[in-house]
Write a protein that holds these residues in place. Sequence first.
Motif, PDB file in Angstrom:
ATOM      1  N   GLY A   1       0.787  -1.217   0.000  1.00 49.48           N
ATOM      2  CA  GLY A   1       0.000   0.000   0.000  1.00 49.48           C
ATOM      3  C   GLY A   1       0.824   1.274   0.000  1.00 49.48           C
ATOM      4  O   GLY A   1       0.272   2.371   0.172  1.00 49.48           O
ATOM      5  N   GLU A   2       2.136   1.166  -0.214  1.00 48.13           N
ATOM      6  CA  GLU A   2       2.988   2.348  -0.216  1.00 48.13           C
ATOM      7  C   GLU A   2       2.960   3.033  -1.583  1.00 48.13           C
ATOM      8  O   GLU A   2       2.723   2.384  -2.611  1.00 48.13           O
ATOM      9  N   GLN A   3       3.195   4.362  -1.578  1.00 46.20           N
ATOM     10  CA  GLN A   3       3.270   5.124  -2.816  1.00 46.20           C
ATOM     11  C   GLN A   3       4.529   4.733  -3.580  1.00 46.20           C
ATOM     12  O   GLN A   3       5.613   4.639  -3.009  1.00 46.20           O
ATOM     13  N   MET A   4       4.408   4.540  -4.905  1.00 45.34           N
ATOM     14  CA  MET A   4       5.535   4.097  -5.728  1.00 45.34           C
ATOM     15  C   MET A   4       6.249   5.252  -6.414  1.00 45.34           C
ATOM     16  O   MET A   4       7.184   5.026  -7.181  1.00 45.34           O
ATOM     17  N   GLY A   5       5.816   6.477  -6.155  1.00 47.76           N
ATOM     18  CA  GLY A   5       6.485   7.625  -6.756  1.00 47.76           C
ATOM     19  C   GLY A   5       6.460   8.809  -5.821  1.00 47.76           C
ATOM     20  O   GLY A   5       5.676   8.865  -4.880  1.00 47.76           O
ATOM     21  N   GLN A   6       7.345   9.759  -6.078  1.00 50.26           N
ATOM     22  CA  GLN A   6       7.414  10.957  -5.260  1.00 50.26           C
ATOM     23  C   GLN A   6       7.791  12.150  -6.146  1.00 50.26           C
ATOM     24  O   GLN A   6       8.433  11.989  -7.202  1.00 50.26           O
ATOM     25  N   VAL A   7       7.359  13.320  -5.715  1.00 48.09           N
ATOM     26  CA  VAL A   7       7.680  14.566  -6.408  1.00 48.09           C
ATOM     27  C   VAL A   7       8.404  15.476  -5.435  1.00 48.09           C
ATOM     28  O   VAL A   7       7.872  15.801  -4.372  1.00 48.09           O
TER      29      VAL A   7
END
Length: 294
Positions: free
Chosen positions: A180-186
């Motif tokens: 359930g973790e986010q696979m991208g970041q900005v």
Amino acid sequence: MPQFHSDLNESSSTFVTTPQEKPEWWTDDGNGWQDTYTARQRIFANGQTEITVTKDKFFVGRDSLPVPHAKRGASEKREANEEDAGKRAKQKVRLCCKEIGADRMVTLTYRENMIDRETALKHWKAFTRRLSKHKAFHYVAVIEEQKRGALHFHVAVSGRQDYRLLRSVWQSILGLGQSGEQMGQVNVRDPSKFGFGRNGAHKLAEYIAKYCGKLMDCRDLNQKRYFRSRGIVIPVMNSWRVCAHTMLHAVQIGFEIAREFGLAGAQTWCNNGLGVFWIATAPHDGPLIDTCPF
């Protein structure tokens, strides 16, 4: 054309000579080559300008026979051609960044070790397409390949962005991981923290452009080195011959042209051996500082 140039064209006795004239200070090596100095200038939308004054050779003898060109990718000088293409791409990226007044850098990253360029480019296209439905998004972007092969995008933008929107769009494209973790970041490089502000316009443009010159294992011969939004038009380069007797005189002429745009935050580069002087002014919104050190 700026008033300064109009004045020069009207009184060519100081700086400019017409192409039909042969100045007394022109040298001739006996083989049809003539040396002179040429000034070149681009003026950007936000008040910046770039000026180069170079010592050039002009051939005034008989035309030489054309050299046949090899097919794309079949040249024996492919490595040298790739290096030249990288230099041209770096220049275009730098000029595009200055034309949009880029002062911030947005970086799109992956949680996983993304090494598939085609997949990364699909993500990038989806990102720009979805974002354009919400707002006008003007950018200049490059894809960086780290030593371990991981890919991510550096995006030069102008002004404060809706960073929550950017993160939301990018993360919705990449989805969630198994836990359930986010696979991208900005991530955002703010001008106040990284020196990319009004006087750091040159820094950001150079920072983004340097990635175009790298030889990337993930990039094929015909694949792009950079990406830009539609509507970015690189300013036309004005050029004219100048009456400079020495490199110092050429530098003085470059500063004199740049004074009209203000010298606060300007950057310079000079190579006497190559006969090249370059000066770039910063965006300005107040009184001009036109003090010349020469």
